[in-house]
Design a protein around this motif. Structure first.
Motif, PDB file in Angstrom:
ATOM      1  N   GLY A 243       7.218 -22.666 -20.351  1.00 59.09           N
ATOM      2  CA  GLY A 243       6.630 -23.966 -20.662  1.00 59.09           C
ATOM      3  C   GLY A 243       6.114 -24.702 -19.442  1.00 59.09           C
ATOM      4  O   GLY A 243       5.471 -25.748 -19.563  1.00 59.09           O
ATOM      5  N   ALA A 244       6.422 -24.193 -18.248  1.00 60.67           N
ATOM      6  CA  ALA A 244       5.926 -24.810 -17.011  1.00 60.67           C
ATOM      7  C   ALA A 244       5.620 -23.701 -16.020  1.00 60.67           C
ATOM      8  O   ALA A 244       6.097 -22.576 -16.167  1.00 60.67           O
ATOM      9  N   SER A 245       4.868 -24.038 -14.987  1.00 60.72           N
ATOM     10  CA  SER A 245       4.547 -23.042 -13.971  1.00 60.72           C
ATOM     11  C   SER A 245       5.791 -22.675 -13.168  1.00 60.72           C
ATOM     12  O   SER A 245       6.727 -23.481 -13.023  1.00 60.72           O
ATOM     13  N   LEU A 246       5.797 -21.487 -12.663  1.00 61.13           N
ATOM     14  CA  LEU A 246       6.860 -21.066 -11.737  1.00 61.13           C
ATOM     15  C   LEU A 246       6.240 -20.124 -10.711  1.00 61.13           C
ATOM     16  O   LEU A 246       5.072 -19.750 -10.818  1.00 61.13           O
ATOM     17  N   ASN A 247       7.040 -19.733  -9.726  1.00 64.01           N
ATOM     18  CA  ASN A 247       6.561 -18.811  -8.696  1.00 64.01           C
ATOM     19  C   ASN A 247       7.272 -17.470  -8.792  1.00 64.01           C
ATOM     20  O   ASN A 247       8.452 -17.412  -9.177  1.00 64.01           O
ATOM     21  N   THR A 248       6.543 -16.412  -8.443  1.00 70.56           N
ATOM     22  CA  THR A 248       7.232 -15.169  -8.113  1.00 70.56           C
ATOM     23  C   THR A 248       7.226 -15.059  -6.586  1.00 70.56           C
ATOM     24  O   THR A 248       6.254 -15.448  -5.929  1.00 70.56           O
ATOM     25  N   SER A 249       8.313 -14.514  -6.047  1.00 72.05           N
ATOM     26  CA  SER A 249       8.450 -14.489  -4.588  1.00 72.05           C
ATOM     27  C   SER A 249       8.167 -13.103  -4.020  1.00 72.05           C
ATOM     28  O   SER A 249       7.218 -12.910  -3.249  1.00 72.05           O
ATOM     29  N   THR A 250       8.938 -12.105  -4.405  1.00 72.23           N
ATOM     30  CA  THR A 250       8.741 -10.746  -3.899  1.00 72.23           C
ATOM     31  C   THR A 250       8.173  -9.868  -5.004  1.00 72.23           C
ATOM     32  O   THR A 250       8.702  -9.829  -6.115  1.00 72.23           O
ATOM     33  N   ARG A 251       7.075  -9.191  -4.674  1.00 73.75           N
ATOM     34  CA  ARG A 251       6.432  -8.273  -5.619  1.00 73.75           C
ATOM     35  C   ARG A 251       6.219  -6.934  -4.921  1.00 73.75           C
ATOM     36  O   ARG A 251       5.743  -6.893  -3.773  1.00 73.75           O
ATOM     37  N   THR A 252       6.594  -5.857  -5.579  1.00 75.03           N
ATOM     38  CA  THR A 252       6.405  -4.525  -5.001  1.00 75.03           C
ATOM     39  C   THR A 252       5.706  -3.639  -6.019  1.00 75.03           C
ATOM     40  O   THR A 252       5.884  -3.787  -7.225  1.00 75.03           O
ATOM     41  N   LEU A 253       4.908  -2.718  -5.523  1.00 73.73           N
ATOM     42  CA  LEU A 253       4.233  -1.748  -6.388  1.00 73.73           C
ATOM     43  C   LEU A 253       4.169  -0.413  -5.664  1.00 73.73           C
ATOM     44  O   LEU A 253       3.734  -0.358  -4.506  1.00 73.73           O
ATOM     45  N   GLN A 254       4.624   0.626  -6.326  1.00 72.25           N
ATOM     46  CA  GLN A 254       4.572   1.977  -5.776  1.00 72.25           C
ATOM     47  C   GLN A 254       3.923   2.877  -6.821  1.00 72.25           C
ATOM     48  O   GLN A 254       4.306   2.849  -7.992  1.00 72.25           O
ATOM     49  N   VAL A 255       2.923   3.635  -6.389  1.00 73.27           N
ATOM     50  CA  VAL A 255       2.173   4.520  -7.294  1.00 73.27           C
ATOM     51  C   VAL A 255       2.052   5.888  -6.639  1.00 73.27           C
ATOM     52  O   VAL A 255       1.747   5.978  -5.448  1.00 73.27           O
ATOM     53  N   ALA A 256       2.281   6.943  -7.401  1.00 73.39           N
ATOM     54  CA  ALA A 256       2.147   8.288  -6.836  1.00 73.39           C
ATOM     55  C   ALA A 256       1.676   9.252  -7.910  1.00 73.39           C
ATOM     56  O   ALA A 256       2.190   9.262  -9.032  1.00 73.39           O
ATOM     57  N   LYS A 257       0.699  10.065  -7.546  1.00 72.54           N
ATOM     58  CA  LYS A 257       0.335  11.189  -8.406  1.00 72.54           C
ATOM     59  C   LYS A 257       1.386  12.272  -8.197  1.00 72.54           C
ATOM     60  O   LYS A 257       1.771  12.568  -7.055  1.00 72.54           O
ATOM     61  N   LEU A 258       1.850  12.842  -9.293  1.00 74.73           N
ATOM     62  CA  LEU A 258       2.888  13.850  -9.173  1.00 74.73           C
ATOM     63  C   LEU A 258       2.297  15.137  -8.629  1.00 74.73           C
ATOM     64  O   LEU A 258       1.342  15.688  -9.197  1.00 74.73           O
ATOM     65  N   GLY A 259       2.838  15.633  -7.520  1.00 76.43           N
ATOM     66  CA  GLY A 259       2.381  16.869  -6.916  1.00 76.43           C
ATOM     67  C   GLY A 259       2.808  18.067  -7.741  1.00 76.43           C
ATOM     68  O   GLY A 259       3.653  17.980  -8.633  1.00 76.43           O
ATOM     69  N   GLU A 260       2.212  19.225  -7.434  1.00 73.27           N
ATOM     70  CA  GLU A 260       2.519  20.430  -8.203  1.00 73.27           C
ATOM     71  C   GLU A 260       3.715  21.176  -7.653  1.00 73.27           C
ATOM     72  O   GLU A 260       4.285  22.030  -8.324  1.00 73.27           O
ATOM     73  N   LEU A 261       4.080  20.899  -6.385  1.00 74.13           N
ATOM     74  CA  LEU A 261       5.202  21.606  -5.765  1.00 74.13           C
ATOM     75  C   LEU A 261       6.221  20.608  -5.243  1.00 74.13           C
ATOM     76  O   LEU A 261       5.871  19.483  -4.907  1.00 74.13           O
TER      77      LEU A 261
END
Lengths: 188, 188
Positions: free
Chosen positions: A170-188
């Protein structure tokens, strides 16, 4: 007329002129090319696209009932140029087609509002799959709430992805720490 | 003077060399044999490990204290990633690359905690967080909080841990079921 094995290795026939140096060079070079191709393939299979970006303790406003793309400030790892924070601090671009694993986290700070509501994260891609994951958990009036989401999905080279945060206190808030990790899965 | 192929350095005779066909073929065959063996040896299974806590003695998590989860049982370890005798809280990836880590704690519904806070960390620095707030319904089954993250690890000293903190708790927690696992996604 020299012949070739199924993998392309050259060898002479009895009817060919005797020229051992040229014939062994042909054979050695053919094996050399084939082996190097195999080694390159093994190396590539182990070294697929991956990135890790963060915004650590950097507040970002999230208005109530509004989709807000997470912003990031630092690249901790990026082996194929999936991220260019100077161009976009919200977007990951897939550089290779394949199966990807992605994990994200955002810490929602409390805003003191009596209406608590939910704290939501979603992975939104431009691929044909669209939104590939969404998770919503209950917030808190006075302490932080950290949402964490892991998804496995298919993406094509050139597709992009953002992590969308949303809350309905119902009101604004903040996010402080944001992380993102992305990886294509290797074949080996 | 023997020459060598450009990529794998296999030897072959030149016209100026003495006409010793058996020796030249043996040298080439041995070089290819050794190289092939090295390539085969380099193709190892994806390194992964999973550890858990099996002891009937539950670990104590004091209220409002960040405590590393301990483990006492190796479910699987294909690459010397765990060393629970010396480091009962750690998984230390044994090869450099981008690694996935996953963790789970089973929080009893009778522990009386309102806020539960789980971190996955690399070298003590958080890489993901799951903090949730809920008063569990009376008689509900234990809540399993799981989360994932990824990070580049150097393959020698970098290590993963998981911490659990019961915030706003009326009593300390005792947790028996904890698990942590990791595997390498890309090699470099």
């Amino acid at each position: 007329m020299p012949q070739n094995t199924p993998r392309g290795y050259t060898y002479p026939l009895y009817t060919d002129p005797m020229n051992f140096p040229a014939q062994i060079q042909d054979l050695a070079t053919d094996i050399d090319t084939d082996m190097q191709s195999l080694v390159n393939r093994i190396t590539a299979a182990r070294n697929y696209a991956a990135c890790h970006i963060v915004a650590s303790g950097i507040n970002q406003a999230v208005a109530a009932n509004t989709d807000v793309a997470c912003t990031y400030a630092s690249e901790l790892y990026d082996n194929t140029g999936m991220v260019n924070l100077g161009v976009s601090n919200t977007t990951v671009t897939f550089t290779q087609t394949g199966l990807y694993l992605a994990t994200a986290r955002a810490t929602f700070l409390p805003n003191g509002n009596a209406t608590v509501g939910a704290r939501q994260l979603a992975f939104v891609t431009t691929s044909t799959l669209g939104t590939v994951g969404r998770k919503s958990i209950t917030g808190d009036q006075v302490v932080a709430t950290a949402n964490n989401l892991t998804v496995l999905f298919w993406a094509a080279a050139g597709d992009t992805m953002q992590v969308i945060q949303r809350q309905n206190s119902g009101a604004s808030l903040n996010t402080s720490t944001r992380t993102l990790q992305v990886a294509k899965l290797g074949e080996l | 003077m023997v020459a060598f192929t450009p990529n794998r350095a296999y030897p072959y005779s030149q016209p100026s060399d003495s006409a010793d066909v058996p020796a030249a073929l043996q040298a080439l065959a041995e070089a290819v044999d050794a190289d092939m063996q090295a390539v085969i040896d380099s193709v190892t299974t994806r390194p992964f490990a999973k550890v858990s806590s099996q002891s009937p003695t539950k670990q104590l998590f004091p209220s409002d204290v960040v405590t590393e989860c301990t483990f006492d049982y190796v479910d699987v370890d294909t690459a010397g990633i765990s060393n629970l005798s010396n480091y009962p809280t750690r998984l230390t990836p044994s090869s450099a690359g981008f690694w996935v880590v996953w963790g789970m704690v089973e929080v009893s519904s009778t522990a009386g905690s309102r806020t539960k806070d789980v971190f996955l960390r690399a070298n003590g620095v958080d890489i993901s967080r799951y903090e949730q707030h809920a008063v569990d319904p009376t008689g509900s089954a234990p809540n399993r909080m799981s989360l994932g993250a990824m990070s580049f690890m150097n393959g020698t000293t970098d290590y993963f841990t998981m911490t659990f903190t019961p915030d706003q708790a009326v009593t300390d927690h005792k947790i028996g079921n904890k698990q942590m696992a990791c595997f390498r996604v890309t090699a470099t």
